[in-house]
Design an enzyme around this catalytic site. Sequence first.
Site, PDB file in Angstrom:
ATOM      1  N   SER A   1      -3.720  11.272  18.635  1.00 37.52           N
ATOM      2  CA  SER A   1      -5.095  11.123  18.149  1.00 37.52           C
ATOM      3  C   SER A   1      -5.082  10.829  16.656  1.00 37.52           C
ATOM      4  CB  SER A   1      -5.894  12.397  18.449  1.00 37.52           C
ATOM      5  OG  SER A   1      -5.144  13.550  18.094  1.00 37.52           O
TER       6      SER A   1
ATOM      7  N   GLU B   1      -7.565  10.973  13.064  1.00 34.34           N
ATOM      8  CA  GLU B   1      -8.770  11.572  12.464  1.00 34.34           C
ATOM      9  C   GLU B   1      -9.333  10.699  11.336  1.00 34.34           C
ATOM     10  OE1 GLU B   1      -8.544  15.831  11.727  1.00 34.34           O
ATOM     11  OE2 GLU B   1      -9.456  15.517   9.762  1.00 34.34           O
TER      12      GLU B   1
ATOM     13  N   ASP C   1     -16.023  25.738   5.754  1.00 35.48           N
ATOM     14  CA  ASP C   1     -16.035  26.538   4.524  1.00 35.48           C
ATOM     15  C   ASP C   1     -17.444  26.563   3.968  1.00 35.48           C
ATOM     16  OD1 ASP C   1     -13.231  27.224   4.319  1.00 35.48           O
ATOM     17  OD2 ASP C   1     -12.927  25.065   4.072  1.00 35.48           O
TER      18      ASP C   1
ATOM     19  N   PHE D   1      -4.934  18.626  -2.736  1.00 34.69           N
ATOM     20  CA  PHE D   1      -5.502  19.062  -1.470  1.00 34.69           C
ATOM     21  C   PHE D   1      -4.658  20.183  -0.849  1.00 34.69           C
ATOM     22  CE2 PHE D   1      -6.482  18.291   3.142  1.00 34.69           C
ATOM     23  CZ  PHE D   1      -7.757  18.838   3.063  1.00 34.69           C
TER      24      PHE D   1
ATOM     25  N   HIS E   1      -1.333  14.448  15.948  1.00 38.78           N
ATOM     26  CA  HIS E   1      -2.696  14.156  15.486  1.00 38.78           C
ATOM     27  C   HIS E   1      -2.560  13.679  14.039  1.00 38.78           C
ATOM     28  CE1 HIS E   1      -7.103  14.795  15.031  1.00 38.78           C
ATOM     29  NE2 HIS E   1      -6.800  15.248  13.826  1.00 38.78           N
TER      30      HIS E   1
HETATM   31  P1  FAD Z   1     -11.554  30.505  11.670  1.00 36.51           P
HETATM   32  O1  FAD Z   1     -10.735  30.290  12.890  1.00 36.51           O
HETATM   33  O2  FAD Z   1     -12.841  31.223  11.805  1.00 36.51           O
HETATM   34  O3  FAD Z   1     -10.610  31.238  10.606  1.00 36.51           O
HETATM   35  C1  FAD Z   1     -10.952  31.340   9.245  1.00 36.51           C
HETATM   36  C2  FAD Z   1     -10.363  32.625   8.634  1.00 36.51           C
HETATM   37  O4  FAD Z   1     -11.029  33.769   9.189  1.00 36.51           O
HETATM   38  C3  FAD Z   1      -8.886  32.862   8.908  1.00 36.51           C
HETATM   39  O5  FAD Z   1      -8.327  33.481   7.789  1.00 36.51           O
HETATM   40  C4  FAD Z   1      -8.861  33.791  10.118  1.00 36.51           C
HETATM   41  O6  FAD Z   1      -7.709  34.615  10.162  1.00 36.51           O
HETATM   42  C5  FAD Z   1     -10.126  34.622   9.892  1.00 36.51           C
HETATM   43  N1  FAD Z   1     -10.795  34.969  11.161  1.00 36.51           N
HETATM   44  C6  FAD Z   1     -10.976  34.141  12.238  1.00 36.51           C
HETATM   45  N2  FAD Z   1     -11.691  34.766  13.195  1.00 36.51           N
HETATM   46  C7  FAD Z   1     -11.965  36.001  12.726  1.00 36.51           C
HETATM   47  C8  FAD Z   1     -12.695  37.092  13.257  1.00 36.51           C
HETATM   48  N3  FAD Z   1     -13.275  37.025  14.457  1.00 36.51           N
HETATM   49  N4  FAD Z   1     -12.802  38.217  12.496  1.00 36.51           N
HETATM   50  C9  FAD Z   1     -12.219  38.276  11.267  1.00 36.51           C
HETATM   51  N5  FAD Z   1     -11.530  37.268  10.713  1.00 36.51           N
HETATM   52  C10 FAD Z   1     -11.398  36.141  11.428  1.00 36.51           C
HETATM   53  N6  FAD Z   1     -13.368  21.627   7.637  1.00 36.51           N
HETATM   54  C11 FAD Z   1     -14.567  21.011   7.576  1.00 36.51           C
HETATM   55  O7  FAD Z   1     -15.437  21.411   6.799  1.00 36.51           O
HETATM   56  N7  FAD Z   1     -14.860  19.932   8.386  1.00 36.51           N
HETATM   57  C12 FAD Z   1     -13.955  19.447   9.277  1.00 36.51           C
HETATM   58  O8  FAD Z   1     -14.254  18.480   9.986  1.00 36.51           O
HETATM   59  C13 FAD Z   1     -12.677  20.085   9.368  1.00 36.51           C
HETATM   60  N8  FAD Z   1     -11.742  19.678  10.253  1.00 36.51           N
HETATM   61  C14 FAD Z   1     -10.569  20.358  10.372  1.00 36.51           C
HETATM   62  C15 FAD Z   1      -9.646  19.971  11.358  1.00 36.51           C
HETATM   63  C16 FAD Z   1      -8.443  20.629  11.502  1.00 36.51           C
HETATM   64  C17 FAD Z   1      -7.479  20.201  12.584  1.00 36.51           C
HETATM   65  C18 FAD Z   1      -8.112  21.717  10.630  1.00 36.51           C
HETATM   66  C19 FAD Z   1      -6.787  22.419  10.753  1.00 36.51           C
HETATM   67  C20 FAD Z   1      -9.018  22.107   9.649  1.00 36.51           C
HETATM   68  C21 FAD Z   1     -10.251  21.449   9.520  1.00 36.51           C
HETATM   69  N9  FAD Z   1     -11.199  21.847   8.570  1.00 36.51           N
HETATM   70  C22 FAD Z   1     -12.424  21.198   8.500  1.00 36.51           C
HETATM   71  C23 FAD Z   1     -10.919  22.954   7.653  1.00 36.51           C
HETATM   72  C24 FAD Z   1     -11.472  24.297   8.176  1.00 36.51           C
HETATM   73  O9  FAD Z   1     -12.865  24.237   8.321  1.00 36.51           O
HETATM   74  C25 FAD Z   1     -11.081  25.376   7.165  1.00 36.51           C
HETATM   75  O10 FAD Z   1      -9.692  25.568   7.160  1.00 36.51           O
HETATM   76  C26 FAD Z   1     -11.827  26.699   7.302  1.00 36.51           C
HETATM   77  O11 FAD Z   1     -11.519  27.490   6.148  1.00 36.51           O
HETATM   78  C27 FAD Z   1     -11.445  27.536   8.514  1.00 36.51           C
HETATM   79  O12 FAD Z   1     -11.918  27.033   9.675  1.00 36.51           O
HETATM   80  P2  FAD Z   1     -11.374  27.625  11.088  1.00 36.51           P
HETATM   81  O13 FAD Z   1     -12.117  26.941  12.140  1.00 36.51           O
HETATM   82  O14 FAD Z   1      -9.909  27.599  11.117  1.00 36.51           O
HETATM   83  O15 FAD Z   1     -11.887  29.135  10.916  1.00 36.51           O
END
Ligand code: FAD
Length: 285
Positions: free
Chosen positions: A12, A14, A107, A214, A264
């Site tokens: 894939s 991005e 974020d 970054f 990816h």
């Molecule tokens: P989570 O899985 O919620 O994790 C974030 C943090 O919270 C981690 O430290 C985790 O340990 C902790 N955590 C998770 N769940 C819990 C819980 N239930 N209780 C307590 N702590 C918890 N960002 C964008 O803005 N737009 C995008 O399109 C985008 N695409 C991305 C694509 C990929 C493949 C990746 C790897 C990252 C992408 N990001 C994007 C970045 C991402 O949004 C950030 O890294 C963000 O800080 C975390 O998102 P997450 O979904 O991993 O969060």
Amino acid sequence: MQSQKKFKHSFSCEFFPPKTEQGMEKLHNTSRQLKDVIKPDYFSVTFGAGGSTRERTFEAVKQIKLASDIDVAPHLSCMGSSRDQLTEVLDNYKQQGIRRIVTLRGDMPSGMVTAGDFNHANELVSFIRQQHGEHFKLEVAAYPEFHPQAETATQDLLNFKRKIEAGANGAITQYFYNIDAYFRFVESCEQMALDIPIMPGIMPITNFTSLSRFSDTCGAEIPRWLRKRLQDYGDDIASIKAFGADVVTDLCQKLLDAGAPGLHFYTLNQAEATIKIWERLSIER
Ligand code: FAD
């Protein structure tokens, strides 16, 4: 890595949603080139923090889907959004025939003070499953070098597990240049009996300054040997690209040979660097 070998390979690419018509035109060219050479399983389109690119992501998803017969997976982040806002976005994607979503927390955008109705990505995965059952395939983010806000490695792994238990079908990793971090991450997932493909996220190296900036924010390490070598090239962009292509091709081949379920590519809306890597890989499809 044994657990990953059973999954069918997936490739894939991005993109981010362009800000101008000219940028969209360029993205059409990029997606055409990538489609012809890689024939990816899907393209994905990022979503700005707090929904800041909502309309542009919609538009890019729609246009890329129309222009290519490749599936498109929008990214969707929940930080700063309400349930109602996300319901509207999801309904819209369903109507467009979208079947896969990259499901994220995102974020907090600067200036925004409340998180909205969701705190973590696992809550968004549960919400989508409640609202739409199995309609969407859900990918979540994985961090072989751990998320920058992770309290401990173990806690981060347990939080990753929550997303899979909430109903995610697969994961895409943050990019990395330390291959052992990926192998160890997969091993930990195997120990937790998580049965999903963990797709390595691949960042081609084309510009040391922006990659370095970054990487500092997203917590992806550029190993010392690599950083030093890239620094040596200074402004010699051609040499950075050539050396970067060697390093990243080698990384991809080692991942695939070890049993990674595909790749990816973080294309940054450019086709050249990804194609250069792709054409040097030996891949059975
Ligand atoms: P989570 O899985 O919620 O994790 C974030 C943090 O919270 C981690 O430290 C985790 O340990 C902790 N955590 C998770 N769940 C819990 C819980 N239930 N209780 C307590 N702590 C918890 N960002 C964008 O803005 N737009 C995008 O399109 C985008 N695409 C991305 C694509 C990929 C493949 C990746 C790897 C990252 C992408 N990001 C994007 C970045 C991402 O949004 C950030 O890294 C963000 O800080 C975390 O998102 P997450 O979904 O991993 O969060």
